[in-house]
Motif scaffolding. Sequence first.
Motif, PDB file in Angstrom:
ATOM      1  N   THR A  71       0.823  -1.203   0.000  1.00  0.00           N
ATOM      2  CA  THR A  71       0.000   0.000   0.000  1.00  0.00           C
ATOM      3  C   THR A  71       0.859   1.256   0.000  1.00  0.00           C
ATOM      4  N   GLY A  72       2.150   1.083   0.270  1.00  0.00           N
ATOM      5  CA  GLY A  72       3.056   2.221   0.272  1.00  0.00           C
ATOM      6  C   GLY A  72       2.910   3.102   1.494  1.00  0.00           C
ATOM      7  N   ASP A  73       2.291   2.579   2.542  1.00  0.00           N
ATOM      8  CA  ASP A  73       2.085   3.369   3.763  1.00  0.00           C
ATOM      9  C   ASP A  73       2.651   2.604   4.956  1.00  0.00           C
ATOM     10  N   ALA A  74       3.843   2.986   5.371  1.00  0.00           N
ATOM     11  CA  ALA A  74       4.506   2.297   6.486  1.00  0.00           C
ATOM     12  C   ALA A  74       3.872   2.619   7.824  1.00  0.00           C
ATOM     13  N   ASN A  75       2.994   3.618   7.852  1.00  0.00           N
ATOM     14  CA  ASN A  75       2.391   4.052   9.116  1.00  0.00           C
ATOM     15  C   ASN A  75       0.943   3.614   9.275  1.00  0.00           C
ATOM     16  N   LEU A  76       0.516   2.625   8.506  1.00  0.00           N
ATOM     17  CA  LEU A  76      -0.857   2.142   8.638  1.00  0.00           C
ATOM     18  C   LEU A  76      -1.120   1.652  10.065  1.00  0.00           C
ATOM     19  N   SER A 119      -1.664   8.070  -2.761  1.00  0.00           N
ATOM     20  CA  SER A 119      -0.462   8.369  -3.541  1.00  0.00           C
ATOM     21  C   SER A 119      -0.777   9.107  -4.831  1.00  0.00           C
ATOM     22  N   SER A 120      -2.063   9.201  -5.177  1.00  0.00           N
ATOM     23  CA  SER A 120      -2.524   9.802  -6.445  1.00  0.00           C
ATOM     24  C   SER A 120      -2.127   8.978  -7.665  1.00  0.00           C
ATOM     25  N   LYS A 121      -1.762   7.708  -7.443  1.00  0.00           N
ATOM     26  CA  LYS A 121      -1.326   6.862  -8.563  1.00  0.00           C
ATOM     27  C   LYS A 121      -2.421   5.905  -9.033  1.00  0.00           C
ATOM     28  N   GLY A 122      -3.661   6.204  -8.725  1.00  0.00           N
ATOM     29  CA  GLY A 122      -4.737   5.334  -9.189  1.00  0.00           C
ATOM     30  C   GLY A 122      -6.071   5.710  -8.587  1.00  0.00           C
ATOM     31  N   THR A 181     -23.278  -4.557 -11.764  1.00  0.00           N
ATOM     32  CA  THR A 181     -22.615  -3.579 -10.909  1.00  0.00           C
ATOM     33  C   THR A 181     -21.179  -3.441 -11.396  1.00  0.00           C
ATOM     34  N   VAL A 182     -20.807  -2.223 -11.766  1.00  0.00           N
ATOM     35  CA  VAL A 182     -19.557  -2.002 -12.501  1.00  0.00           C
ATOM     36  C   VAL A 182     -18.606  -1.085 -11.726  1.00  0.00           C
ATOM     37  N   PHE A 183     -17.305  -1.385 -11.853  1.00  0.00           N
ATOM     38  CA  PHE A 183     -16.244  -0.567 -11.267  1.00  0.00           C
ATOM     39  C   PHE A 183     -15.199  -0.249 -12.335  1.00  0.00           C
ATOM     40  N   VAL A 184     -14.538   0.880 -12.163  1.00  0.00           N
ATOM     41  CA  VAL A 184     -13.414   1.249 -13.026  1.00  0.00           C
ATOM     42  C   VAL A 184     -12.162   1.338 -12.156  1.00  0.00           C
ATOM     43  N   ARG A 185     -11.143   0.565 -12.535  1.00  0.00           N
ATOM     44  CA  ARG A 185      -9.870   0.579 -11.804  1.00  0.00           C
ATOM     45  C   ARG A 185      -8.808   1.226 -12.697  1.00  0.00           C
ATOM     46  N   ILE A 186      -8.168   2.265 -12.177  1.00  0.00           N
ATOM     47  CA  ILE A 186      -7.165   3.018 -12.924  1.00  0.00           C
ATOM     48  C   ILE A 186      -5.860   3.003 -12.144  1.00  0.00           C
ATOM     49  N   LYS A 187      -4.752   2.696 -12.837  1.00  0.00           N
ATOM     50  CA  LYS A 187      -3.450   2.656 -12.173  1.00  0.00           C
ATOM     51  C   LYS A 187      -2.409   3.350 -13.038  1.00  0.00           C
ATOM     52  N   SER A 188      -1.493   4.043 -12.357  1.00  0.00           N
ATOM     53  CA  SER A 188      -0.413   4.753 -13.034  1.00  0.00           C
ATOM     54  C   SER A 188       0.870   4.597 -12.232  1.00  0.00           C
ATOM     55  N   ARG A 189       2.006   4.724 -12.898  1.00  0.00           N
ATOM     56  CA  ARG A 189       3.287   4.624 -12.201  1.00  0.00           C
ATOM     57  C   ARG A 189       3.691   5.943 -11.545  1.00  0.00           C
ATOM     58  N   SER A 190       3.001   6.997 -11.898  1.00  0.00           N
ATOM     59  CA  SER A 190       3.286   8.304 -11.311  1.00  0.00           C
ATOM     60  C   SER A 190       1.972   8.988 -10.948  1.00  0.00           C
ATOM     61  N   PRO A 191       2.008   9.991 -10.091  1.00  0.00           N
ATOM     62  CA  PRO A 191       0.767  10.651  -9.681  1.00  0.00           C
ATOM     63  C   PRO A 191      -0.024  11.196 -10.871  1.00  0.00           C
ATOM     64  N   MET A 192      -1.333  11.059 -10.785  1.00  0.00           N
ATOM     65  CA  MET A 192      -2.227  11.543 -11.833  1.00  0.00           C
ATOM     66  C   MET A 192      -3.479  12.118 -11.194  1.00  0.00           C
ATOM     67  N   HIS A 193      -4.099  13.045 -11.880  1.00  0.00           N
ATOM     68  CA  HIS A 193      -5.308  13.675 -11.362  1.00  0.00           C
ATOM     69  C   HIS A 193      -6.337  13.797 -12.481  1.00  0.00           C
ATOM     70  N   ILE A 194      -7.460  13.149 -12.296  1.00  0.00           N
ATOM     71  CA  ILE A 194      -8.532  13.211 -13.288  1.00  0.00           C
ATOM     72  C   ILE A 194      -9.240  14.554 -13.169  1.00  0.00           C
ATOM     73  N   VAL A 195      -9.344  15.240 -14.275  1.00  0.00           N
ATOM     74  CA  VAL A 195     -10.055  16.527 -14.288  1.00  0.00           C
ATOM     75  C   VAL A 195     -11.432  16.406 -14.941  1.00  0.00           C
TER      76      VAL A 195
END
Length: 203
Positions: A71-76, A119-122, A181-195
């Motif tokens: 998850t990239g969060d060492a402080n969970l 992380s803004s990566k998905g 029932t539908v979901f959209v999963r989006i993943k990126s290697r760097s931060p992204m922001h949907i406008v």
Amino acid sequence: MTKTIYYVLMVISLFIFPSFLVSSENAVPISVRSAVIFNTLCSKCHEGECSGRLSFDTGSKTDSRHIRRYTGDANLSKSKIKEFFTLLNYMKKKCAVYMPDNVQWKNSSKDISRFMLPSSKGYFIPLGSLESGKYHIKIKVRENIHFQTEVLSNHFDHFLNQEMCPEKKNMLQFELNRPTTVFVRIKSRSPMHIVSFKVEKDH
């Protein structure tokens, strides 16, 4: 006699214990943030392991480290880790995606940020129940980057898996043969922001 008792207890546990796991998401409150993280980063690796007899111990230090690493969060916190175990057990028993309180996207670009990874990566965006038919999704992001987009059902039926390129028009098309029932999963290697994010049914 001892073997007979052992097998009886095993059979009883197969009926009782899984039912406890199914109801565990009610006992442990699941936040939208935890569901988004789990369904974006974790579920893809585990969705092929559905079985009513598979479960995980929330006390395992090794598994806790695994969750923190991916998850990239060492402080969970321990409570957040417990949410991830609950989501995993639910998925393995029900073979289904879990989102708290049937949360879904409100058909507004302003509503999209709550389904974004910290992380803004998905993103993991719940579209709700859609009628059968053909649909298209238009996605506009702030950054000039590549990202992967999947469209899937709440029972892991995959309708689309496509890499989006900044050089091309980011419009996706998929088809449903029945109400789903539908979901959209989006993943990126760097931060992204949907406008801008739009889902429309073809006529």
